[in-house]
Design an enzyme around this catalytic site. Structure first.
Site, PDB file in Angstrom:
ATOM      1  N   ASP A  14       2.612  -4.960   8.736  1.00 13.91           N
ATOM      2  CA  ASP A  14       1.991  -3.282   8.786  1.00 13.91           C
ATOM      3  C   ASP A  14       0.602  -3.789   7.988  1.00 13.91           C
ATOM      4  O   ASP A  14      -0.439  -3.457   8.739  1.00 13.91           O
ATOM      5  CB  ASP A  14       2.661  -2.448   8.030  1.00 13.91           C
ATOM      6  CG  ASP A  14       3.771  -1.886   9.007  1.00 13.91           C
ATOM      7  OD1 ASP A  14       3.822  -2.033  10.285  1.00 13.91           O
ATOM      8  OD2 ASP A  14       4.797  -1.440   8.366  1.00 13.91           O
ATOM      9  N   ARG A  98       3.967   1.238  -7.905  1.00 17.36           N
ATOM     10  CA  ARG A  98       2.585   1.804  -7.334  1.00 17.36           C
ATOM     11  C   ARG A  98       1.672   2.262  -8.484  1.00 17.36           C
ATOM     12  O   ARG A  98       0.672   1.618  -8.114  1.00 17.36           O
ATOM     13  CB  ARG A  98       3.082   3.033  -6.480  1.00 17.36           C
ATOM     14  CG  ARG A  98       3.971   2.680  -5.490  1.00 17.36           C
ATOM     15  CD  ARG A  98       3.553   1.615  -4.587  1.00 17.36           C
ATOM     16  NE  ARG A  98       4.436   1.521  -3.291  1.00 17.36           N
ATOM     17  CZ  ARG A  98       5.468   0.597  -3.203  1.00 17.36           C
ATOM     18  NH1 ARG A  98       5.905  -0.228  -4.345  1.00 17.36           N
ATOM     19  NH2 ARG A  98       6.141   0.360  -2.094  1.00 17.36           N
ATOM     20  N   ASP A 127       5.518   6.782  -1.462  1.00 19.87           N
ATOM     21  CA  ASP A 127       4.363   5.730  -1.660  1.00 19.87           C
ATOM     22  C   ASP A 127       3.098   6.167  -1.426  1.00 19.87           C
ATOM     23  O   ASP A 127       2.164   5.951  -2.391  1.00 19.87           O
ATOM     24  CB  ASP A 127       4.800   4.385  -1.196  1.00 19.87           C
ATOM     25  CG  ASP A 127       6.232   3.885  -1.894  1.00 19.87           C
ATOM     26  OD1 ASP A 127       6.537   3.796  -2.976  1.00 19.87           O
ATOM     27  OD2 ASP A 127       6.750   2.976  -1.222  1.00 19.87           O
ATOM     28  N   SER A 178      13.832  -1.974   5.691  1.00 21.90           N
ATOM     29  CA  SER A 178      12.720  -1.735   4.636  1.00 21.90           C
ATOM     30  C   SER A 178      13.072  -2.076   3.352  1.00 21.90           C
ATOM     31  O   SER A 178      13.650  -1.173   2.905  1.00 21.90           O
ATOM     32  CB  SER A 178      11.906  -0.369   5.200  1.00 21.90           C
ATOM     33  OG  SER A 178      10.911  -0.334   4.031  1.00 21.90           O
TER      34      SER A 178
HETATM   35  N1  ARG Z   1      12.831   5.949  -2.025  1.00 21.84           N
HETATM   36  C1  ARG Z   1      12.316   4.983  -3.025  1.00 21.84           C
HETATM   37  C2  ARG Z   1      11.124   5.474  -3.757  1.00 21.84           C
HETATM   38  O1  ARG Z   1      10.606   6.482  -3.306  1.00 21.84           O
HETATM   39  C3  ARG Z   1      12.194   3.708  -2.365  1.00 21.84           C
HETATM   40  C4  ARG Z   1      10.910   3.626  -1.661  1.00 21.84           C
HETATM   41  C5  ARG Z   1      10.921   2.312  -1.093  1.00 21.84           C
HETATM   42  N2  ARG Z   1       9.753   2.009  -0.484  1.00 21.84           N
HETATM   43  C6  ARG Z   1       9.300   1.512   0.647  1.00 21.84           C
HETATM   44  N3  ARG Z   1       8.284   1.072   1.021  1.00 21.84           N
HETATM   45  N4  ARG Z   1      10.443   0.562   1.142  1.00 21.84           N
HETATM   46  O2  ARG Z   1      10.843   5.278  -4.715  1.00 21.84           O
END
Ligand code: ARG
Length: 407
Positions: A14, A98, A127, A178
């Site tokens: 991506d 992040r 995210d 993912s």
């Molecule tokens: N649901 C979790 C969070 O919001 C994990 C997110 C994982 N991110 C990803 N891009 N696969 O913190």
């Protein structure tokens, strides 16, 4: 002047497609920044080959920043102090990384005189919120671009797009899950996990495969809330976390299977593996039980819930989060001592013992044997006054349901 954008680059499909797509569609220059927060780059790929991919996609430059120590000492350490588990379960793996990435994106944007930063998140997750709110908090003048939210391509379309532009995607082609990872653990979504009734597949786990033939016992030492030693051996926090991921993870400890509430209103079934995070928070809580005064302990538990929600919701850099940090810091002054842990396969952790030079635990007060120093007679007056209001109420108005059923 051509607009210049600093992209949070992972080396995956991506973000590689995002480089070329932004150049073609928006006519911008793209600088790729890969922030190392302890992720295991796809099948151990080298930064050199990731650099080649970024440049092949059209990037003006590619920068790697090693943020592992910072991630551990500032972000994981705060999460431990706050016993942070969103919705009582998830230790904020992705949510913690992040803001680290955002801080470096902003720093690189300044260095390259960029007017915008960009990320590869879709519109359905948390995210994007963390990247954008975080950037606005640190650099209100910077624009934030989200190409993957605009392009409307499926994964197959992205593969075609990469091929069309000769972007070498190799290892990143086939993907069922993912996965987002860093030193605090791994977050796994998609594939069979999206059916909340189906048992989570074993296959995507890597940190929690049982390899230990015996139970694992170890002692963790904390200094003012920060883990500093395993079995008396001092370690940098990033190394301590990595060591614990291996040792606790080898007994299968650290898996979480949950349905969580995303900030954007979606319920999502996700699985995590975070042996070190869960072991450290568990041990830290245990030590706090020894050293924190009761009211502080209880109030802190309430505020910890809020702290975890704020960080989950992308508010790492926010006035309330900073104010709560000040409270948490104050409570950690005496959280010094040792906790003994034992891990038994599959996946069980027990606290065997805890001790602290700052403990409020007082043997003389606690014991029922001859060493007892507690003045038993004091309790008579205490309890009488403590219960006086209830007694008066009972005499004047009586309790409802005061007789057992059937009598
Ligand atoms: N649901 C979790 C969070 O919001 C994990 C997110 C994982 N991110 C990803 N891009 N696969 O913190």
């Amino acid at each position: 002047m051509t607009k210049r954008v600093v992209l949070a680059y992972s080396g995956g499909l991506d973000t590689s497609v995002a480089v070329r797509w932004m150049i073609q569609e928006w006519g911008v220059e793209v600088v790729c920044v890969l922030v190392n927060v302890g992720q295991d780059i796809d099948s151990g790929e080298s930064f050199d080959s990731i650099r080649e991919r970024a440049l092949a996609a059209g990037a003006l430059d590619f920068v790697v920043v090693d943020a592992r120590a910072e991630m551990a000492e500032e972000f994981c350490a705060r999460a431990i102090a706050a016993n942070a588990r969103y919705e009582g379960k998830y230790p904020l793996v992705s949510a913690l990384s992040r803001p680290v990435i955002v801080r470096h994106l902003v720093a690189q944007a300044r260095k390259f005189n960029a007017q915008a930063v960009a990320h590869g998140c879709t519109g359905k997750g948390n995210d994007q919120v963390r990247f954008e709110v975080g950037t606005h908090a640190l650099a209100p003048d910077l624009e934030v671009l989200a190409p993957a939210r605009n392009w409307g391509m499926t994964r197959a379309d992205s593969v075609d797009y990469a091929q069309k532009w000769d972007i070498p995607i190799g290892a990143t082609k086939e993907k069922i899950y993912s996965i987002d990872e860093n030193l605090w653990g791994r977050a796994i979504e998609c594939g069979a996990i999206e059916d909340p009734w189906a048992e989570a597949p074993d296959e995507p786990y890597t940190l929690t495969r049982i390899t230990a033939t015996d139970p694992v016992e170890l002692t963790l030492s904390f200094d003012r809330g920060v883990p500093t030693e395993i079995d008396g051996v001092a370690m940098e926090l990033a190394d301590l976390i990595a060591t614990l991921n291996v040792r606790a993870g080898s007994t299968g400890f650290g898996r979480i299977d949950m349905v969580e509430n995303r900030r954007v209103g979606i319920k999502s079934r996700e699985v995590y593996e975070c042996p070190a995070a869960l072991a450290l928070i568990g041990a830290h809580l245990e030590l706090e039980d020894m050293v924190l005064e009761r009211d502080v302990r209880h109030e802190k538990a309430r505020l910890e819930t809020r702290w975890a929600e704020l960080v989950y919701d992308g508010m790492w850099f926010s006035p309330l989060k900073e104010a709560l940090d000040a409270f948490v810091d104050e409570t950690q002054r005496h959280v010094t001592g040792d906790v003994r842990l034992r891990f038994d396969a599959p996946g069980l952790m027990r606290v065997l013992g805890r001790r602290s030079p700052k403990a409020l635990y007082d043997y003389g007060l606690a014991t029922y044997d001859a060493a007892d120093t507690f003045r038993h007679s004091d309790s008579e007056g205490f309890v009488r006054i403590y219960g006086l209001g209830v007694k008066t109420w009972a005499q004047r108005q009586g309790a409802k349901n005061s007789t057992p059923p059937g009598s």
